[in-house]
Design a protein around this motif. Structure first.
Motif, PDB file in Angstrom:
ATOM      1  N   TYR B  32       0.876  -1.262  -0.137  1.00 17.41           N
ATOM      2  CA  TYR B  32       0.084   0.073  -0.071  1.00 17.41           C
ATOM      3  C   TYR B  32       0.931   1.259   0.100  1.00 17.41           C
ATOM      4  CZ  TYR B  32      -3.178   3.585   1.872  1.00 17.41           C
ATOM      5  OH  TYR B  32      -3.929   4.490   1.970  1.00 17.41           O
ATOM      6  N   TYR B  36       0.652  11.764   0.789  1.00 17.41           N
ATOM      7  CA  TYR B  36       0.069  12.732   1.807  1.00 17.41           C
ATOM      8  C   TYR B  36       0.621  14.215   1.138  1.00 17.41           C
ATOM      9  CZ  TYR B  36      -1.707   9.291   4.832  1.00 17.41           C
ATOM     10  OH  TYR B  36      -2.516   8.412   5.437  1.00 17.41           O
ATOM     11  N   GLN B  38       0.772  18.220   2.831  1.00 13.00           N
ATOM     12  CA  GLN B  38       1.129  18.746   4.060  1.00 13.00           C
ATOM     13  C   GLN B  38       1.341  20.173   3.987  1.00 13.00           C
ATOM     14  OE1 GLN B  38       3.980  17.495   7.444  1.00 13.00           O
ATOM     15  NE2 GLN B  38       2.516  18.101   8.853  1.00 13.00           N
ATOM     16  N   LYS B  42      -0.403  22.183   9.564  1.00 13.93           N
ATOM     17  CA  LYS B  42      -1.570  21.356   9.312  1.00 13.93           C
ATOM     18  C   LYS B  42      -1.216  20.021   9.569  1.00 13.93           C
ATOM     19  CE  LYS B  42      -4.558  24.541   8.478  1.00 13.93           C
ATOM     20  NZ  LYS B  42      -5.624  25.021   9.376  1.00 13.93           N
ATOM     21  N   GLY B  43      -2.061  18.936   9.566  1.00 19.22           N
ATOM     22  CA  GLY B  43      -1.691  17.618   9.552  1.00 19.22           C
ATOM     23  C   GLY B  43      -1.734  17.050   8.135  1.00 19.22           C
ATOM     24  N   PRO B  44      -0.835  15.911   7.852  1.00 19.91           N
ATOM     25  CA  PRO B  44      -0.792  15.217   6.552  1.00 19.91           C
ATOM     26  C   PRO B  44      -2.155  14.824   6.059  1.00 19.91           C
ATOM     27  CG  PRO B  44       0.922  14.564   8.034  1.00 19.91           C
ATOM     28  CD  PRO B  44      -0.137  15.130   8.931  1.00 19.91           C
ATOM     29  N   LEU B  46      -4.311  12.643   3.051  1.00 21.24           N
ATOM     30  CA  LEU B  46      -4.266  11.621   2.105  1.00 21.24           C
ATOM     31  C   LEU B  46      -4.731  12.410   0.620  1.00 21.24           C
ATOM     32  CD1 LEU B  46      -3.726   8.701   1.478  1.00 21.24           C
ATOM     33  CD2 LEU B  46      -6.172   8.423   2.149  1.00 21.24           C
ATOM     34  N   PHE B  89       4.561  13.629   1.074  1.00 20.20           N
ATOM     35  CA  PHE B  89       5.515  12.768   1.757  1.00 20.20           C
ATOM     36  C   PHE B  89       4.768  11.517   1.055  1.00 20.20           C
ATOM     37  CE2 PHE B  89       7.454  14.365   5.275  1.00 20.20           C
ATOM     38  CZ  PHE B  89       6.541  15.618   5.813  1.00 20.20           C
ATOM     39  N   ASN B  97      -0.103  -2.529   8.910  1.00 21.07           N
ATOM     40  CA  ASN B  97      -1.045  -1.419   8.883  1.00 21.07           C
ATOM     41  C   ASN B  97      -0.035   0.115   9.340  1.00 21.07           C
ATOM     42  OD1 ASN B  97      -3.232  -2.491   8.154  1.00 21.07           O
ATOM     43  ND2 ASN B  97      -4.356  -2.030   9.728  1.00 21.07           N
ATOM     44  N   LYS B  98       1.229  -0.165   9.962  1.00 20.69           N
ATOM     45  CA  LYS B  98       2.002   1.091  10.081  1.00 20.69           C
ATOM     46  C   LYS B  98       2.568   1.666   8.900  1.00 20.69           C
ATOM     47  CE  LYS B  98       6.104  -1.035  11.463  1.00 20.69           C
ATOM     48  NZ  LYS B  98       7.143  -1.038  12.710  1.00 20.69           N
ATOM     49  N   LEU B  99       2.699   2.885   8.686  1.00 22.48           N
ATOM     50  CA  LEU B  99       3.154   3.510   7.592  1.00 22.48           C
ATOM     51  C   LEU B  99       4.523   4.045   7.778  1.00 22.48           C
ATOM     52  CD1 LEU B  99       0.364   5.854   6.280  1.00 22.48           C
ATOM     53  CD2 LEU B  99       0.933   3.609   5.296  1.00 22.48           C
ATOM     54  N   PHE B 101       7.221   6.468   6.264  1.00 16.39           N
ATOM     55  CA  PHE B 101       7.160   7.758   5.366  1.00 16.39           C
ATOM     56  C   PHE B 101       8.489   8.066   5.032  1.00 16.39           C
ATOM     57  CE2 PHE B 101       2.959   9.741   5.813  1.00 16.39           C
ATOM     58  CZ  PHE B 101       2.420   8.943   6.938  1.00 16.39           C
TER      59      PHE B 101
END
Lengths: 114, 111
Positions: B32, B36, B38, B42-44, B46, B89, B97-99, B101
């Protein structure tokens, strides 16, 4: 607006202190992730919770801990704070479960340790 | 093996031009690959994501190209606009499930 909320927005504290960051995931999402963003380390995965249980762990220091409550909100506890802990802390959420990877980030908490 | 390498570190593009950001990964268990965006403070957010069973995915002006054999993927922003100026990013994720970056690309689109 991603639907993920984080409080507080800013936090200034002294070395040696303890703080708690709070995150509410998007409605219906069961997974919560915590990330740290700093200038020198970039975006680093800390820990993931799924429906109240720890699912994955990244580069999280022993001084840091997290939990997810029955209402699915999560808290990240940072203790014995050091100057190097100053960073942006983001929470992200996703539906969770197999094959559901889309993570939506909150606005973050900016932590400054003086 | 967990790294995702992103380039360039910064990019300046003229309005209307094409912005291209590249990423490479090593872990073949990744399946996957999101991008992102950013903005400062602000937050990243999707932007677009792809899975390895397709070589390209397009959403509006944003396209991901994916080369499974080379373990590389890239983001193309067509008709770049000043409002696209942000940090981008790439990331990679798998069963955990952890990304993971990339280090980010600061894009500046000049009017």
């Amino acid at each position: 607006d991603s639907g993920v909320t984080q409080t507080p927005k800013h936090l200034i504290t002294a070395t040696g202190q303890r703080v708690t960051l709070r995150c509410s995931p998007r409605s219906g999402d069961l997974s919560v992730y915590w990330y740290q963003q700093s200038l020198d380390q970039g975006l680093q995965f800390l820990i993931q919770y799924y429906n109240g249980e720890e699912r994955a762990k990244g580069n999280i220091l022993e001084r840091f801990s997290a939990q997810q409550f029955p209402d699915l909100h999560s808290e990240l506890n940072l203790s014995s704070l050091e100057l190097g802990d100053s960073a942006l802390y983001f929470c992200a959420s996703s539906p969770g479960g197999a094959g559901l990877y889309e993570q939506y980030f909150g606005p973050g908490t900016r932590l400054t340790v003086t | 093996q967990q790294q995702v390498k992103q380039s360039p570190q910064s990019l300046i593009v003229q309005k209307g031009g094409i912005s291209i950001i590249n990423c490479a990964y090593e872990n073949t268990a990744f399946d996957y690959f999101p991008w992102y965006q950013q903005f400062p403070g602000k937050g990243p957010a999707l932007l677009i994501a792809i899975r390895p069973d397709v070589s390209e995915k397009k959403e509006g002006r944003f396209t991901i190209s994916f080369n499974k054999s080379a373990k590389q993927f890239s983001l193309h922003i067509m008709d770049s606009q000043p409002g696209d100026s942000a940090t981008y990013f790439c990331a990679a994720g798998g069963a955990t499930n952890k990304l993971i970056f990339g280090t980010g690309t600061l894009l500046a689109v000049q009017p």
